[in-house]
Design a protein around this motif. Structure first.
Motif, PDB file in Angstrom:
ATOM      1  N   ALA A 158       3.981  33.951   7.262  1.00 62.19           N
ATOM      2  CA  ALA A 158       3.158  34.990   8.720  1.00 62.19           C
ATOM      3  C   ALA A 158       4.426  35.916   8.886  1.00 62.19           C
ATOM      4  O   ALA A 158       5.146  36.240   9.287  1.00 62.19           O
ATOM      5  CB  ALA A 158       2.285  34.553   9.905  1.00 62.19           C
ATOM      6  N   SER A 159       3.497  38.103   8.989  1.00 59.12           N
ATOM      7  CA  SER A 159       4.289  38.441   9.262  1.00 59.12           C
ATOM      8  C   SER A 159       4.177  39.434  10.836  1.00 59.12           C
ATOM      9  O   SER A 159       3.245  38.827  11.453  1.00 59.12           O
ATOM     10  CB  SER A 159       4.178  39.853   8.052  1.00 59.12           C
ATOM     11  N   ARG A 160       5.956  38.813  11.223  1.00 53.34           N
ATOM     12  CA  ARG A 160       5.721  39.985  12.364  1.00 53.34           C
ATOM     13  C   ARG A 160       5.142  41.459  12.287  1.00 53.34           C
ATOM     14  O   ARG A 160       5.605  41.607  11.614  1.00 53.34           O
ATOM     15  CB  ARG A 160       7.018  38.966  13.142  1.00 53.34           C
ATOM     16  N   ALA A 161       5.508  41.449  13.653  1.00 55.79           N
ATOM     17  CA  ALA A 161       4.790  43.121  14.183  1.00 55.79           C
ATOM     18  C   ALA A 161       6.493  44.194  13.951  1.00 55.79           C
ATOM     19  O   ALA A 161       6.419  44.725  13.183  1.00 55.79           O
ATOM     20  CB  ALA A 161       4.853  43.038  15.533  1.00 55.79           C
ATOM     21  N   ASP A 162       8.111  43.442  13.963  1.00 52.65           N
ATOM     22  CA  ASP A 162       8.991  43.739  13.689  1.00 52.65           C
ATOM     23  C   ASP A 162       8.816  44.079  11.834  1.00 52.65           C
ATOM     24  O   ASP A 162      10.351  43.962  11.819  1.00 52.65           O
ATOM     25  CB  ASP A 162       9.833  43.392  13.999  1.00 52.65           C
ATOM     26  N   GLY A 163       8.082  43.084  11.246  1.00 52.73           N
ATOM     27  CA  GLY A 163       8.310  42.938   9.674  1.00 52.73           C
ATOM     28  C   GLY A 163       9.040  41.752   8.992  1.00 52.73           C
ATOM     29  O   GLY A 163       8.997  41.435   8.288  1.00 52.73           O
ATOM     30  N   SER A 164       9.918  41.424   9.874  1.00 58.41           N
ATOM     31  CA  SER A 164      10.133  40.046   9.757  1.00 58.41           C
ATOM     32  C   SER A 164       9.200  38.385   9.596  1.00 58.41           C
ATOM     33  O   SER A 164       8.155  38.962   9.387  1.00 58.41           O
ATOM     34  CB  SER A 164      11.038  39.535  10.727  1.00 58.41           C
ATOM     35  N   LEU A 165       9.456  37.746   8.490  1.00 57.79           N
ATOM     36  CA  LEU A 165       8.844  36.486   7.958  1.00 57.79           C
ATOM     37  C   LEU A 165       9.010  34.723   9.083  1.00 57.79           C
ATOM     38  O   LEU A 165      10.632  34.662   9.667  1.00 57.79           O
ATOM     39  CB  LEU A 165       8.619  36.218   6.741  1.00 57.79           C
ATOM     40  N   LEU A 166       7.505  34.939   9.958  1.00 55.20           N
ATOM     41  CA  LEU A 166       7.524  33.349  10.093  1.00 55.20           C
ATOM     42  C   LEU A 166       7.326  32.249   8.967  1.00 55.20           C
ATOM     43  O   LEU A 166       5.764  32.791   8.059  1.00 55.20           O
ATOM     44  CB  LEU A 166       6.630  33.134  10.901  1.00 55.20           C
ATOM     45  N   TYR A 167       8.146  31.715   8.867  1.00 57.04           N
ATOM     46  CA  TYR A 167       7.809  30.637   8.027  1.00 57.04           C
ATOM     47  C   TYR A 167       7.202  29.153   8.346  1.00 57.04           C
ATOM     48  O   TYR A 167       7.690  28.793   9.539  1.00 57.04           O
ATOM     49  CB  TYR A 167       8.750  30.136   6.434  1.00 57.04           C
ATOM     50  N   ARG A 168       6.638  28.145   7.398  1.00 56.47           N
ATOM     51  CA  ARG A 168       6.502  27.237   8.037  1.00 56.47           C
ATOM     52  C   ARG A 168       6.489  25.695   6.828  1.00 56.47           C
ATOM     53  O   ARG A 168       6.138  26.223   6.028  1.00 56.47           O
ATOM     54  CB  ARG A 168       4.578  26.950   8.531  1.00 56.47           C
TER      55      ARG A 168
END
Length: 282
Positions: free
Chosen positions: A48-58
């Motif tokens: 999922a993409s965060r507001a700052d453009g970085s990505l959260l992986y699961r």
């Protein structure tokens, strides 16, 4: 060895980049724009993409120990909405419920448990939140003619604010069946894109297709229908041979970037490929 495999996979992906992707007539075309890699154990279930453009992986390694002790042994494709992270959990084969965990921007986690309805499968493959933040969409495994809709925990005022029960609100009825949906995300208020792991080619001509679901209106708390069509087959590129597996999908509204994950086969399965797309016209 793991690092070497990821590097080799990256080299192969770079050589293959630029392959065209077919698109449904009348729609902008999704063009592949990049390829990245993540380790499967720590990031192969979704992103999922965060507001700052970085990505959260699961990945399976991301399941907290306390949730494992409660029987939640699988994590699906997540979403981030208004700074809140939504995770989809499922339990063992005899489970009678599924769970959505919501983590606030401050790091507080709340658990929302949905008791399975008659005929509902235990699978909890993904969580995606409508652009207005009010509705949570999820899906089951196998052949389905629906997507499930819940009030979005915390963000929808009808839900308890510290966790609790989460009954289903209603469903999105699909005009044609889909199979093995691993993740969906909203592109607009009335359009989702979904990643399917269906390798049979019986429901759609493409193998492991990217599907588009067009709603007849934005989600509003009432039953709704969705028109499904296949856009293109997700890539299956690797130095290894064997069975690929489609996983999570994310649309970053700020950069207009669509990303989809595919776990590589064989010994390359330690690496998950993340394909990036942008819409183009003409």
């Amino acid at each position: 060895m793991k690092r070497q495999l990821v590097c080799l996979a990256a080299l192969f992906g770079a050589l293959a980049l630029g392959a065209g992707t077919a698109s449904a007539a009348g729609d902008p075309r999704w063009e592949e724009t990049g390829t990245a890699y993540t380790d499967t154990l720590g990031g192969g279930q979704g992103l999922a993409s965060r507001a700052d453009g970085s990505l959260l992986y699961r990945g399976l390694a991301d399941i907290p120990l306390d949730l494992r002790f409660k029987g939640w042994n699988h994590i699906g494709d997540p979403d981030i909405a208004k700074g809140h992270t939504f995770d989809a959990y499922q339990g063992p084969d005899n489970a009678t419920s599924k769970m959505f965990a919501v983590t606030t921007p401050a790091g507080q986690r709340y658990e929302y448990v949905h008791q399975l309805n008659p005929g509902e499968k235990l699978n909890n493959s993904f969580a995606t939140v409508s652009p207005d933040g009010q509705w949570l969409v999820s899906g089951e495994w196998g052949d389905q003619n629906r997507l499930q809709v819940f009030p979005a925990p915390l963000l929808n005022p009808s839900t308890p604010q510290t966790g609790g029960a989460l009954p289903e609100a209603w469903q999105i009825t699909l005009d044609k069946p889909v199979r093995d949906i691993q993740g969906c995300d909203f592109v607009t208020d009335t359009r989702l894109v979904c990643a399917s792991n269906d390798a049979t080619g019986t429901l759609f001509p493409e193998i492991r297709p990217l599907l588009q679901v067009d709603l007849d209106r934005k989600l509003d708390g009432r039953p709704i229908t969705g028109a499904v069509k296949s856009l293109f087959a997700l890539p299956q590129r690797s130095l290894c041979t064997g069975t690929f597996e489609t996983e999570g999908i994310d649309y970053d509204v700020n950069s207009a970037t669509l990303r989809a994950q595919v776990i590589q086969p064989g010994i390359c399965a330690v690496s998950t490929t993340v394909y990036s797309y942008q819409q183009v016209t003409g």
